[in-house]
Design an enzyme around this catalytic site. Sequence first.
Site, PDB file in Angstrom:
ATOM      1  N   ASN A 211       0.847  -1.196   0.000  1.00 13.63           N
ATOM      2  CA  ASN A 211       0.000   0.000   0.000  1.00 13.63           C
ATOM      3  C   ASN A 211       0.878   1.240   0.000  1.00 13.63           C
ATOM      4  OD1 ASN A 211       0.596   0.776   2.837  1.00 13.63           O
ATOM      5  ND2 ASN A 211      -0.389  -1.198   3.238  1.00 13.63           N
ATOM      6  N   ASP A 280      -4.491  -6.339   5.059  1.00 10.88           N
ATOM      7  CA  ASP A 280      -5.567  -7.151   5.638  1.00 10.88           C
ATOM      8  C   ASP A 280      -5.650  -8.509   4.948  1.00 10.88           C
ATOM      9  OD1 ASP A 280      -6.451  -5.321   7.558  1.00 10.88           O
ATOM     10  OD2 ASP A 280      -7.570  -4.190   6.049  1.00 10.88           O
ATOM     11  N   LYS A 290       8.696 -17.306 -10.789  1.00  7.58           N
ATOM     12  CA  LYS A 290       7.989 -16.146 -11.327  1.00  7.58           C
ATOM     13  C   LYS A 290       6.783 -16.627 -12.143  1.00  7.58           C
ATOM     14  CE  LYS A 290       8.394 -12.316 -14.437  1.00  7.58           C
ATOM     15  NZ  LYS A 290       9.013 -11.922 -15.678  1.00  7.58           N
ATOM     16  N   PHE A 324      -4.588   3.238  14.503  1.00  9.17           N
ATOM     17  CA  PHE A 324      -4.843   4.244  13.473  1.00  9.17           C
ATOM     18  C   PHE A 324      -5.998   3.767  12.604  1.00  9.17           C
ATOM     19  CE2 PHE A 324      -1.726   7.730  13.049  1.00  9.17           C
ATOM     20  CZ  PHE A 324      -1.016   7.492  14.212  1.00  9.17           C
ATOM     21  N   LYS A 338     -14.117   0.857  15.596  1.00  4.84           N
ATOM     22  CA  LYS A 338     -12.803   0.197  15.569  1.00  4.84           C
ATOM     23  C   LYS A 338     -12.195   0.176  16.975  1.00  4.84           C
ATOM     24  CE  LYS A 338     -11.214   0.680  11.424  1.00  4.84           C
ATOM     25  NZ  LYS A 338     -10.635   1.272  10.223  1.00  4.84           N
ATOM     26  N   LYS A 342     -11.534  -3.426  18.715  1.00  8.29           N
ATOM     27  CA  LYS A 342     -10.151  -3.845  18.931  1.00  8.29           C
ATOM     28  C   LYS A 342      -9.694  -3.613  20.374  1.00  8.29           C
ATOM     29  CE  LYS A 342      -9.035  -3.258  14.108  1.00  8.29           C
ATOM     30  NZ  LYS A 342      -7.963  -3.479  13.155  1.00  8.29           N
TER      31      LYS A 342
HETATM   32  N1  CTP Z   1      -3.997  -3.421  11.900  1.00  8.19           N
HETATM   33  C1  CTP Z   1      -3.358  -4.484  12.477  1.00  8.19           C
HETATM   34  N2  CTP Z   1      -3.288  -5.663  11.844  1.00  8.19           N
HETATM   35  C2  CTP Z   1      -3.860  -5.847  10.635  1.00  8.19           C
HETATM   36  C3  CTP Z   1      -4.530  -4.761  10.049  1.00  8.19           C
HETATM   37  C4  CTP Z   1      -4.566  -3.560  10.706  1.00  8.19           C
HETATM   38  O1  CTP Z   1      -2.846  -4.330  13.561  1.00  8.19           O
HETATM   39  N3  CTP Z   1      -3.756  -7.013  10.033  1.00  8.19           N
HETATM   40  C5  CTP Z   1      -4.054  -2.153  12.632  1.00  8.19           C
HETATM   41  C6  CTP Z   1      -3.398  -1.003  11.949  1.00  8.19           C
HETATM   42  O2  CTP Z   1      -2.031  -0.907  12.272  1.00  8.19           O
HETATM   43  C7  CTP Z   1      -4.186   0.187  12.451  1.00  8.19           C
HETATM   44  C8  CTP Z   1      -5.559  -0.377  12.632  1.00  8.19           C
HETATM   45  O3  CTP Z   1      -5.401  -1.776  12.776  1.00  8.19           O
HETATM   46  O4  CTP Z   1      -3.733   0.617  13.723  1.00  8.19           O
HETATM   47  C9  CTP Z   1      -6.369  -0.083  11.426  1.00  8.19           C
HETATM   48  O5  CTP Z   1      -7.476  -0.779  11.494  1.00  8.19           O
HETATM   49  P1  CTP Z   1      -7.889  -1.739  10.328  1.00  8.19           P
HETATM   50  O6  CTP Z   1      -8.416  -2.990  10.894  1.00  8.19           O
HETATM   51  O7  CTP Z   1      -6.864  -1.760   9.264  1.00  8.19           O
HETATM   52  O8  CTP Z   1      -8.986  -1.032   9.786  1.00  8.19           O
HETATM   53  P2  CTP Z   1      -9.556  -1.577   8.594  1.00  8.19           P
HETATM   54  O9  CTP Z   1      -8.960  -2.867   8.197  1.00  8.19           O
HETATM   55  O10 CTP Z   1      -9.417  -0.461   7.677  1.00  8.19           O
HETATM   56  O11 CTP Z   1     -10.981  -1.885   9.046  1.00  8.19           O
HETATM   57  P3  CTP Z   1     -12.066  -1.805   8.039  1.00  8.19           P
HETATM   58  O12 CTP Z   1     -11.571  -2.621   6.914  1.00  8.19           O
HETATM   59  O13 CTP Z   1     -13.214  -2.346   8.760  1.00  8.19           O
HETATM   60  O14 CTP Z   1     -12.125  -0.344   7.772  1.00  8.19           O
END
Ligand code: CTP
Length: 404
Positions: A211, A280, A290, A324, A338, A342
Amino acid sequence: MLKGKNILLCVTGGIAVYKAAALTSKLTQAGASVKIIMSNGAQKFVTPLTFQALSRNDVYTDTFDEKHPESIAHIDLADWADLVLVAPATANIIGKLANGIADDMISTTLLAATAPVWIAPAMNVHMYDHPAVKRNIERLQSYGYQFVEPNEGYLACGYVGKGRMEEPENIVKLISSYWEKEKNQPLKGKKIVITAGPTREILDPVRFFSNRSSGKMGYALAEEAHQLGADVTLISGPVSLNPPIGVNVKYIENAEEMYDAVLEEFPSADIVIKSAAVADYRPKQVSNEKMKKQDGDLIIQMERTKDILKTLGERKDHQFLVGFAAETSNLDEYAMSKLKRKNADMIIANNVNEKGAGFEEDTNIVTIYKKDGSNKRLGLMSKKELAKEIFREIVKTLQEERSK
Ligand code: CTP
């Protein structure tokens, strides 16, 4: 300057005991509460009554003369002190402390003290130069004891050289500036783990999913935490930023490695800030070769990565958790949900569609959401300024929680 501070002054026997009397007076005038222990030697130079009058407190001289049956004086005094000062410190007390000897009130209290201990030596120049004394001083320094170096000048024994105890007013100045610095370092003694940057989820040896996170926010937070005195570990995805000075940096590549690195640090952490943009999803199959192009569309199956913040929220006992949230709409609703989902203590949320608030930028516009339901919107500012604001809010919240 020293209002509210408890200073335990340990006075050992040397002609500089008269300076310890002046020191007691100056510390008391500066607002400190001063309690005194005198060695037998010290009492040969000045009487305990002098120190009692100057400090308006009891003076302790004997380990076995317990003034209050409900407590044990040397432990009580050690626990009471915010700072222990040995002034003047003879070669004898330095030697005893360096070797763990506890045979009088001062040496036993020093071994029981957990507050910082400052030692202001005063002795003859040749004694101060003796290899045994030097070794004892070095050993105590390696244990974390702080020395107030003696001055050079005319010594009571007739010699001119190094061995005169530092002047009382200078010792008071040193102590004041030490606490002044402490005030500006509210995170001293705290371990902070910060994650930053993107993760890369490998598809094949030449391709990955990632990203647009630059890591700038996390790196700015790590720098600021170091400035505030914290012991900082930065767990960073691949970014093109220099490691912040004084910060322990661990590099990882993918979400699974970040999960392992964060969980390893978690038990000893006091504050964890998850500013990394963790993937995610990752490709379900990783090809060792490859991948060759084929006719038609390519469908890649993705699987969920572990949610690190959620895992921390489930496992936390004493840690303060900051997450964040990068959103494109409904900031309040998504950020608060969130935070709850969490089990975080704070969520820093931004609308990445807002100008000046996206990935890769040097600036951001965020709203800080707290567990008590309150929120604070901050205007457009640099990520460095924002790091300061975020820590101001964290320190404030921690202080509020502590005073509850
Ligand atoms: N985060 C994490 N581990 C993951 C994904 C995200 O710890 N695998 C953390 C990020 O570092 C950030 C927060 O979760 O602090 C962001 O939340 P996130 O779950 O990424 O939000 P989204 O995935 O964007 O949730 P949604 O898809 O529901 O918006």
